[in-house]
Design an enzyme around this catalytic site. Structure first.
Site, PDB file in Angstrom:
ATOM      1  N   ASN A 151       0.855  -1.190   0.000  1.00  0.00           N
ATOM      2  CA  ASN A 151       0.000   0.000   0.000  1.00  0.00           C
ATOM      3  C   ASN A 151       0.892   1.241   0.000  1.00  0.00           C
ATOM      4  O   ASN A 151       1.685   1.438   0.926  1.00  0.00           O
ATOM      5  CB  ASN A 151      -0.907  -0.032   1.243  1.00  0.00           C
ATOM      6  CG  ASN A 151      -1.836   1.163   1.293  1.00  0.00           C
ATOM      7  OD1 ASN A 151      -1.412   2.289   1.074  1.00  0.00           O
ATOM      8  ND2 ASN A 151      -3.091   0.923   1.603  1.00  0.00           N
ATOM      9  N   ARG A 181      -9.521   7.873  -1.320  1.00  0.00           N
ATOM     10  CA  ARG A 181     -10.509   8.305  -0.318  1.00  0.00           C
ATOM     11  C   ARG A 181     -11.395   9.399  -0.890  1.00  0.00           C
ATOM     12  O   ARG A 181     -10.991  10.145  -1.785  1.00  0.00           O
ATOM     13  CB  ARG A 181      -9.804   8.814   0.945  1.00  0.00           C
ATOM     14  CG  ARG A 181      -9.035   7.740   1.692  1.00  0.00           C
ATOM     15  CD  ARG A 181      -8.486   8.288   3.000  1.00  0.00           C
ATOM     16  NE  ARG A 181      -9.523   8.375   3.990  1.00  0.00           N
ATOM     17  CZ  ARG A 181      -9.719   7.487   4.968  1.00  0.00           C
ATOM     18  NH1 ARG A 181      -8.917   6.449   5.100  1.00  0.00           N
ATOM     19  NH2 ARG A 181     -10.697   7.643   5.821  1.00  0.00           N
ATOM     20  N   HIS A 184      -5.632   3.525  -1.737  1.00  0.00           N
ATOM     21  CA  HIS A 184      -6.972   3.844  -1.230  1.00  0.00           C
ATOM     22  C   HIS A 184      -7.341   5.226  -1.749  1.00  0.00           C
ATOM     23  O   HIS A 184      -6.755   6.226  -1.339  1.00  0.00           O
ATOM     24  CB  HIS A 184      -6.946   3.813   0.304  1.00  0.00           C
ATOM     25  CG  HIS A 184      -8.282   4.018   0.938  1.00  0.00           C
ATOM     26  ND1 HIS A 184      -8.476   3.931   2.293  1.00  0.00           N
ATOM     27  CD2 HIS A 184      -9.504   4.325   0.420  1.00  0.00           C
ATOM     28  CE1 HIS A 184      -9.751   4.154   2.580  1.00  0.00           C
ATOM     29  NE2 HIS A 184     -10.390   4.412   1.460  1.00  0.00           N
ATOM     30  N   GLU A 190      -8.580   0.299  -3.206  1.00  0.00           N
ATOM     31  CA  GLU A 190      -9.434   0.330  -1.995  1.00  0.00           C
ATOM     32  C   GLU A 190     -10.366   1.512  -2.123  1.00  0.00           C
ATOM     33  O   GLU A 190      -9.925   2.622  -2.455  1.00  0.00           O
ATOM     34  CB  GLU A 190      -8.577   0.553  -0.750  1.00  0.00           C
ATOM     35  CG  GLU A 190      -7.889  -0.652  -0.237  1.00  0.00           C
ATOM     36  CD  GLU A 190      -7.066  -0.302   1.004  1.00  0.00           C
ATOM     37  OE1 GLU A 190      -7.284   0.754   1.611  1.00  0.00           O
ATOM     38  OE2 GLU A 190      -6.177  -1.082   1.331  1.00  0.00           O
ATOM     39  N   HIS A 200      -3.779  -4.422   7.699  1.00  0.00           N
ATOM     40  CA  HIS A 200      -3.953  -3.250   8.553  1.00  0.00           C
ATOM     41  C   HIS A 200      -3.118  -3.374   9.820  1.00  0.00           C
ATOM     42  O   HIS A 200      -3.313  -4.291  10.607  1.00  0.00           O
ATOM     43  CB  HIS A 200      -5.411  -2.983   8.939  1.00  0.00           C
ATOM     44  CG  HIS A 200      -5.648  -1.517   9.163  1.00  0.00           C
ATOM     45  ND1 HIS A 200      -5.234  -0.883  10.293  1.00  0.00           N
ATOM     46  CD2 HIS A 200      -6.188  -0.566   8.372  1.00  0.00           C
ATOM     47  CE1 HIS A 200      -5.525   0.411  10.191  1.00  0.00           C
ATOM     48  NE2 HIS A 200      -6.093   0.622   9.032  1.00  0.00           N
ATOM     49  N   GLU A 203     -11.117  -9.370   3.000  1.00  0.00           N
ATOM     50  CA  GLU A 203      -9.834  -8.983   3.590  1.00  0.00           C
ATOM     51  C   GLU A 203     -10.089  -8.814   5.076  1.00  0.00           C
ATOM     52  O   GLU A 203     -10.915  -7.989   5.490  1.00  0.00           O
ATOM     53  CB  GLU A 203      -9.294  -7.682   2.984  1.00  0.00           C
ATOM     54  CG  GLU A 203      -7.962  -7.289   3.638  1.00  0.00           C
ATOM     55  CD  GLU A 203      -7.209  -6.185   2.922  1.00  0.00           C
ATOM     56  OE1 GLU A 203      -7.227  -6.155   1.675  1.00  0.00           O
ATOM     57  OE2 GLU A 203      -6.592  -5.361   3.619  1.00  0.00           O
ATOM     58  N   THR A 211      -8.440   3.634   8.141  1.00  0.00           N
ATOM     59  CA  THR A 211      -9.658   2.830   8.186  1.00  0.00           C
ATOM     60  C   THR A 211      -9.784   2.176   9.561  1.00  0.00           C
ATOM     61  O   THR A 211      -8.945   1.372   9.952  1.00  0.00           O
ATOM     62  CB  THR A 211      -9.617   1.734   7.094  1.00  0.00           C
ATOM     63  OG1 THR A 211      -9.117   2.328   5.896  1.00  0.00           O
ATOM     64  CG2 THR A 211     -10.989   1.161   6.850  1.00  0.00           C
ATOM     65  N   HIS A 252       0.974   6.294   1.662  1.00  0.00           N
ATOM     66  CA  HIS A 252       1.735   7.280   2.431  1.00  0.00           C
ATOM     67  C   HIS A 252       2.911   7.881   1.673  1.00  0.00           C
ATOM     68  O   HIS A 252       3.526   8.838   2.142  1.00  0.00           O
ATOM     69  CB  HIS A 252       2.129   6.691   3.786  1.00  0.00           C
ATOM     70  CG  HIS A 252       0.899   6.435   4.598  1.00  0.00           C
ATOM     71  ND1 HIS A 252      -0.029   7.427   4.847  1.00  0.00           N
ATOM     72  CD2 HIS A 252       0.381   5.308   5.139  1.00  0.00           C
ATOM     73  CE1 HIS A 252      -1.045   6.914   5.533  1.00  0.00           C
ATOM     74  NE2 HIS A 252      -0.815   5.634   5.713  1.00  0.00           N
TER      75      HIS A 252
HETATM   76  N1  PXP Z   1      -5.937  -3.002   4.141  1.00  0.00           N
HETATM   77  C1  PXP Z   1      -6.889  -2.030   4.188  1.00  0.00           C
HETATM   78  C2  PXP Z   1      -8.277  -2.366   3.771  1.00  0.00           C
HETATM   79  C3  PXP Z   1      -6.574  -0.718   4.583  1.00  0.00           C
HETATM   80  O1  PXP Z   1      -7.538   0.238   4.629  1.00  0.00           O
HETATM   81  C4  PXP Z   1      -5.238  -0.419   4.921  1.00  0.00           C
HETATM   82  C5  PXP Z   1      -4.870   0.981   5.306  1.00  0.00           C
HETATM   83  O2  PXP Z   1      -5.137   1.839   4.251  1.00  0.00           O
HETATM   84  C6  PXP Z   1      -4.296  -1.454   4.842  1.00  0.00           C
HETATM   85  C7  PXP Z   1      -4.679  -2.730   4.467  1.00  0.00           C
HETATM   86  C8  PXP Z   1      -2.855  -1.211   5.163  1.00  0.00           C
HETATM   87  O3  PXP Z   1      -2.718  -0.853   6.500  1.00  0.00           O
HETATM   88  P1  PXP Z   1      -1.310  -0.345   7.045  1.00  0.00           P
HETATM   89  O4  PXP Z   1      -0.993   0.936   6.321  1.00  0.00           O
HETATM   90  O5  PXP Z   1      -1.555  -0.152   8.482  1.00  0.00           O
HETATM   91  O6  PXP Z   1      -0.314  -1.429   6.736  1.00  0.00           O
END
Ligand code: PXP
Length: 236
Positions: A6, A44, A42, A69, A190, A150, A100, A9
């Protein structure tokens, strides 16, 4: 186990100065070359990190799967149907949240989500629903026609190393096994870190982990290439 990285960031950092650095597309390519099996972003509602143009460009240039996402809104459904990412993960979204916060209440909005998922699946997108590890939510997810769930690993991650770790881990394992019996594919993510991710290997049916924040945090010190490779190694 597969790894979806992901890169939200990277966009957070870029947007802090409103410019083009660091380049989200370059980051995705580095992740891909380092062995990421998918790139997750994601989009948003408030576009606080990933922007529409990022998703469009990623869809054009990636060799690996793009996992989009998104919230279950009409706007997002239109975007997904136009861009056709390989995967869509449907997540709940609240404007004020930092990230999330919980899973979707699929059981409580079964009709809405079933209607939302169908056009996506019909368009060839593999859809997952981001849910907390409970049998009730897993059973509801199966009814929507989504092919995957997920599992939200946030509670496990927070409990890691504390007396409640085992209970949170067992919830994930039970939900994953139940989903697998129902014929659903199972992903998770997550809050996972280099320290706590190893226990995911105890859940045999897990297909893919989506990990963002901790990989990007490590990348600041060690580089993105090494950060992705090390995570891949840990979940092998
Ligand atoms: N999976 C989902 C559905 C998420 O919303 C997120 C955060 O955007 C992640 C995975 C990844 O989480 P993290 O950034 O804490 O690894």
């Amino acid at each position: 186990m597969l790894l979806g990285v992901n890169i939200d960031h990277v966009a957070t950092l870029r947007n802090a100065r409103g410019g083009i650095a660091p380049d989200v597309i370059e980051a995705a390519v580095v992740c891909e070359k380092a062995g990421a099996d998918a790139i997750t972003v994601h989009l948003r509602e408030d576009r606080r990190h990933i922007k529409d143009a990022d998703v469009e460009e990623l869809k054009k240039i990636l060799y690996v799967r793009l996992n989009l996402e998104m919230a279950a809104t009409e706007e997002m459904q239109k975007i997904a149907l136009r861009l056709l990412p390989e995967n869509c993960c449907i997540v709940p979204e609240k404007r004020q949240e930092l990230t999330t916060e919980g899973g979707l209440d699929v059981a409580g909005q079964l009709d809405k989500l079933t209607a939302f998922v169908k056009p996506l699946v019909d368009a060839g997108i593999v859809v997952s629903l981001f849910i907390d590890p409970s049998r009730e939510q897993v059973a509801a997810a199966e009814k929507t026609g989504a092919q995957y769930i997920e599992l939200h690993t946030g509670r496990y991650s927070e409990a890691f190393g504390t007396p409640t770790e085992e209970a949170e881990f067992q919830k994930l394992k039970d939900a994953a096994d139940y989903a697998s019996i129902l014929g659903l594919g199972v992903n998770a993510g997550h809050g996972l870190t280099y320290e706590n991710v190893h226990r995911m290997k105890e859940i045999q049916c897990l297909n893919e982990l989506n990990i963002g924040h901790n990989i990007i945090a490590k990348a600041l010190f060690d580089g993105l290439d090494i950060a992705v490779k090390e995570m891949k190694e840990l979940i092998k």
